[in-house]
Design an enzyme around this catalytic site. Structure first.
Site, PDB file in Angstrom:
ATOM      1  N   GLU A 171      -7.740  -5.334   5.543  1.00 50.12           N
ATOM      2  CA  GLU A 171      -7.660  -4.999   4.120  1.00 50.12           C
ATOM      3  C   GLU A 171      -6.457  -5.653   3.444  1.00 50.12           C
ATOM      4  OE1 GLU A 171      -9.177  -0.667   3.440  1.00 50.12           O
ATOM      5  OE2 GLU A 171      -8.422  -0.772   5.494  1.00 50.12           O
ATOM      6  N   ASN A 196       0.883  -1.163   0.000  1.00 46.48           N
ATOM      7  CA  ASN A 196       0.000   0.000   0.000  1.00 46.48           C
ATOM      8  C   ASN A 196       0.919   1.211   0.000  1.00 46.48           C
ATOM      9  OD1 ASN A 196      -1.825   2.059   0.449  1.00 46.48           O
ATOM     10  ND2 ASN A 196      -2.811   1.106   2.205  1.00 46.48           N
ATOM     11  N   ARG A 251      -2.773  -1.964  -3.343  1.00 45.26           N
ATOM     12  CA  ARG A 251      -3.969  -1.155  -3.126  1.00 45.26           C
ATOM     13  C   ARG A 251      -3.932   0.022  -4.097  1.00 45.26           C
ATOM     14  NH1 ARG A 251      -5.186   3.573   1.057  1.00 45.26           N
ATOM     15  NH2 ARG A 251      -7.445   3.758   0.724  1.00 45.26           N
ATOM     16  N   ARG A 311     -12.002  15.438   7.916  1.00 48.56           N
ATOM     17  CA  ARG A 311     -12.844  15.766   6.746  1.00 48.56           C
ATOM     18  C   ARG A 311     -14.260  16.120   7.187  1.00 48.56           C
ATOM     19  NH1 ARG A 311     -11.319  10.200   3.922  1.00 48.56           N
ATOM     20  NH2 ARG A 311      -9.072  10.498   3.717  1.00 48.56           N
TER      21      ARG A 311
END
Length: 430
Positions: A415, A27, A113, A264
């Site tokens: 993941e 990743n 990824r 965010r």
């Protein structure tokens, strides 16, 4: 099947004639490489493939000229290596030197990824020139992420050569089952046709993994599962899954839409950025930084550390408590919407991701007073082990579930393992 923890075993044959191979997972970010090494044991007879993690780690500070470090973890423990990491290729080569050399000989694939696959990918793909071109095309939609994914693919290809397949696993792929009425924005249609402006959704690798684990604990095929999954970490999203397929998700064209996150905003009135620029003197870049890096929980209460915010909530400190309420209100609003999207037929509400797996308070507040909607939490279960779970854990009231209510589970995500599984499946399918 997943074997938890680490293994110090080499690549020798397993009992019963099992054939073994190794999958490397990468990743790659702008200044980091997260990596994991898995051994897969395919039984000689037809059966499930077993995966066991051998190594995991993080190379950080790449190209920064300072704070360059590799954090490396095996069964023997964790070690930190301060080494020069001037570029990603050097970092990857240095990581390879830390991996068990006898095991490296068995690497059959490298899974990567890739954040954005646009509409080109509904599943993982073995990398070739067409896949590279499609990832480059989608980079306009993820300029902060896709270029680094491509850099990782190219660096890995140089290190391992053409005999080791590179596999791209896309965050957006899982959500490609959404219907147009769910993924389109109410903008001029040509913006979708010409420029691909639509909802894509993210965290897809996590959702794919958690759906499979949820199907297992429910004792039914994944294609028959109706569930709502809350992937809550510093980045956060939710997805409604009907008959094993995503029908809606909270993130949109970018990971900015949807829930309140660490830094965010999630959903806001689209006129806010225009107001900031027209009346308060913000530039477009300043607005982008504000919405992505200075808002969310950080903007509301001065920190994105959920542990601190939860303590402030327990202490009834007003600003921290308000931030938690805003976060939970957004989640509950989507929870109600997604129950409607599933026509009220919900098998399970599932919590995954670092924050959702470790916070009994978050789960309590999300499920509070929802008994009439078929969601009843068992607080004794929810707060067992301090409410911090690292294994699949039921937290619903058995009595309520037996009376027709939905189950509630904590299902830790993985993941990296999901990327390894998809890479293995693709390599063995070609």
């Amino acid at each position: 099947f997943i074997s938890s923890g680490f293994s110090a075993l080499g690549l020798g044959a397993m009992a019963g004639g099992a054939k073994q191979a190794v999958q490397l997972v990468l990743n790659v970010g702008s200044s980091s490489i997260k990596y994991a090494l898995y051994r897969s044991n395919a039984p000689a007879a037809a059966g499930a493939v077993h995966f066991q993690r051998l190594v995991q780690g993080l190379a950080e500070g790449i190209g920064t000229g300072g704070h360059e470090l590799i954090k490396h973890e095996t069964e023997q423990g964790k070690k930190k290596h301060k080494v020069p990491l001037p570029d990603h290729k050097t970092a990857l080569n240095t990581v390879m030197e830390l991996l068990p050399q006898d095991v490296l000989k068995g690497i059959e694939s490298v899974g990567h990824r890739v954040v954005h696959g646009g509409e080109s990918f509904h599943e993982a793909a073995v990398v070739d020139s067409k896949v590279i071109a499609a990832i480059e095309t989608a980079s306009v939609l993820a300029p902060l992420h896709n270029p680094w994914g491509l850099l990782g693919i190219r660096a890995s290809s140089e290190v391992f050569g053409p005999s080791v397949p590179q596999v791209a696993v896309f965050d957006t792929a899982f959500h490609q089952t959404m219907e147009p009425h769910a993924f389109l924005y109410a903008l001029p249609y040509e913006l979708y046709q010409k420029h691909g402006i639509r909802k894509y959704g993210f965290h897809g690798t996590s959702y794919k993994y958690v759906l499979q684990r949820t199907a297992e604990v429910l004792g039914k095929p994944a294609e028959e599962v109706n569930c709502i999954i809350c992937h809550i970490g510093n980045g956060a999203s939710m997805a409604a899954i009907k008959n094993g397929k995503c029908v809606d998700t909270t993130m949109g064209l970018t990971p900015l839409e949807g829930l309140v996150m660490g830094t965010r905003t999630g959903d806001i009135d689209p006129a806010v950025p225009m107001h900031l620029m027209s009346n308060l003197g913000y530039t477009a870049q300043e607005v982008n930084d504000l919405l992505n890096k200075k808002s969310g929980l950080l903007g509301l209460c001065g920190t994105s550390d959920d542990r601190e915010i939860e303590q402030r909530t327990f202490d009834k400190e007003p600003v921290g408590t308000l931030a938690k309420k805003v976060q939970v209100h957004r989640m509950r609003k989507y929870l109600g919407a997604y129950m409607v999207a599933l026509d009220g037929e919900l098998d399970a509400l599932v919590f995954a991701g670092g924050m959702a797996e470790k916070s009994h308070l978050l789960r309590t507040l999300v499920c509070e007073n929802l008994g009439r909607l078929g969601l009843t939490l068992d607080e004794a279960r929810n707060q067992a082990e301090g409410g911090r779970f690292s294994a699949n854990t039921p937290i619903h009231s058995e009595a309520a579930a037996n009376a027709g209510g939905a189950q509630i589970w904590v299902v830790p995500t993985d993941e990296e393992l999901c990327i390894a599984q998809q890479a293995h499946a693709l390599v063995h399918a070609v």
